[in-house]
Design an enzyme around this catalytic site. Structure first.
Site, short mmCIF file in Angstrom:
data_model
loop_
_atom_site.label_atom_id
_atom_site.label_comp_id
_atom_site.label_asym_id
_atom_site.label_seq_id
_atom_site.Cartn_x
_atom_site.Cartn_y
_atom_site.Cartn_z
N PHE A 37 57.23 -28.82 -22.14
CA PHE A 37 58.64 -28.63 -21.77
C PHE A 37 59.09 -27.19 -21.95
O PHE A 37 60.01 -26.74 -21.29
CB PHE A 37 59.56 -29.61 -22.52
CG PHE A 37 59.60 -29.41 -24.00
CD1 PHE A 37 58.78 -30.15 -24.83
CD2 PHE A 37 60.47 -28.51 -24.56
CE1 PHE A 37 58.82 -29.98 -26.21
CE2 PHE A 37 60.54 -28.34 -25.94
CZ PHE A 37 59.70 -29.07 -26.76
N GLN A 102 51.18 -34.48 -34.35
CA GLN A 102 52.45 -33.76 -34.20
C GLN A 102 53.09 -34.15 -32.87
O GLN A 102 54.21 -33.76 -32.58
CB GLN A 102 52.20 -32.25 -34.18
CG GLN A 102 51.65 -31.69 -35.47
CD GLN A 102 51.28 -30.22 -35.31
OE1 GLN A 102 50.27 -29.87 -34.70
NE2 GLN A 102 52.10 -29.35 -35.84
N ASP A 105 54.31 -38.09 -27.81
CA ASP A 105 54.06 -38.73 -26.51
C ASP A 105 53.45 -40.12 -26.61
O ASP A 105 53.32 -40.82 -25.60
CB ASP A 105 53.19 -37.82 -25.63
CG ASP A 105 51.88 -37.41 -26.30
OD1 ASP A 105 51.30 -38.23 -27.05
OD2 ASP A 105 51.43 -36.27 -26.06
N HIS A 120 56.31 -36.25 -36.16
CA HIS A 120 57.56 -35.79 -35.55
C HIS A 120 58.26 -36.89 -34.76
O HIS A 120 59.06 -36.60 -33.87
CB HIS A 120 57.28 -34.57 -34.66
CG HIS A 120 56.78 -33.37 -35.43
ND1 HIS A 120 56.00 -32.39 -34.88
CD2 HIS A 120 56.96 -33.01 -36.73
CE1 HIS A 120 55.72 -31.47 -35.81
NE2 HIS A 120 56.28 -31.85 -36.94
N SER A 205 45.95 -27.92 -31.96
CA SER A 205 47.17 -27.48 -32.65
C SER A 205 46.98 -26.04 -33.08
O SER A 205 45.92 -25.67 -33.60
CB SER A 205 47.44 -28.34 -33.88
OG SER A 205 48.51 -27.77 -34.62
#
Ligand code: ZN
Length: 261
Positions: A37, A102, A105, A120, A205
């Site tokens: 995003f 993390q 989705d 998260h 990550s």
């Protein structure tokens, strides 16, 4: 490409591990085609970081809800990739005790992974801020197709889909917003697994977001061997036993194939 004998060494260490733990970030989902995003910055009037707050939800609900509706719509369009599926196989073989992610989705769960700790939160569900009723996040999507075009034309207004069907108050995504702390229960589990892990695999990550990035650090400090599979260098590279700079799904495929005797 990581040499074959190096890969053999990784596979051997993974096989010997009692508590192998996998830690994933955005790079895990890249191969699913989920757009980052942050790369769609031009779409929103503000920085995504300032939209992902409770203040934005109350003061600029149209911007806030469109931001999450856009992300939720993309999320339900993509599928778990081969890397997610390999981790499911490895879990079934007892080679992955848990996945700490993390990502919001939910692609690990959709692929079939059973033990997933979401640091998260998740975009798979939304909750009422008042009565705490929880719904699948598709509930938050506007009816019809026109809403994205309306937003681009400056005509978008959030609608009743953003209100709780039970009590009428606002719905919110079940993700950790900026300024909120991590879900306590998930965090405690992640800490415990990280400290206990003797083989800790970081996938996709950059390890720059705290406090999540403490997990691999604690694993390493507790004597766990660290495998980092990431496209770019991370601040923990000097603590890693192995560093692999290849797409996660390719590496996991090669590892999973060698893992089966
Ligand atoms: Zn409610």
């Amino acid at each position: 490409m990581v040499e074959s004998d190096r890969l053999d060494e990784i596979v051997q260490a993974w096989r010997d591990a009692e508590n192998p733990v996998v830690f994933t970030g955005a790079g895990m989902s890249t191969a699913s085609g989920l757009p980052d995003f942050r790369s769609a910055r031009g779409l929103w009037k503000q920085q995504p970081e300032s939209l992902a707050t409770l203040t934005a939800m109350r003061k600029e609900p149209d911007e806030f809800y469109f931001f999450y509706q856009w992300r939720i719509a993309r999320l339900w369009e993509v599928q778990p990739n081969d890397g997610h599926k390999r981790l499911v196989e490895l879990e079934r073989q007892g080679r992955v005790k848990t996945i700490i992610t993390q990502n919001v989705d939910a692609l690990h769960q959709r692929a079939g992974s059973q033990s997933v700790i979401e640091l998260h939160g998740t975009l798979r569900t939304v909750s009422c801020v008042h009565c705490h009723a929880r719904f699948e996040s598709r509930q938050l999507l506007p009816k019809g197709e026109a809403w994205e075009a309306e937003y681009r034309a400056g005509l978008y207004r959030h609608g009743e889909e953003c209100c709780c069907p039970k009590c009428g108050k606002m719905l919110r995504p079940d993700v950790v917003l900026f300024g909120e702390s991590l879900p306590q229960d998930s965090w405690m589990k992640a800490v415990e697994w990280s400290r206990r892990s003797d083989f800790f695999v970081v996938i996709g990550s950059s390890l720059v977001v705290g406090p999540a990035n403490l997990c691999p650090l604690w694993a390493a400090e507790g004597g766990g061997r660290l495998l980092i599979i990431n496209a770019a260098p991370t601040p923990l590279d000097d603590k890693a036993a192995w560093i692999v700079r290849e797409p996660a799904s390719d590496v996991l495929k090669r590892i999973a194939e060698k893992m089966v005797p």
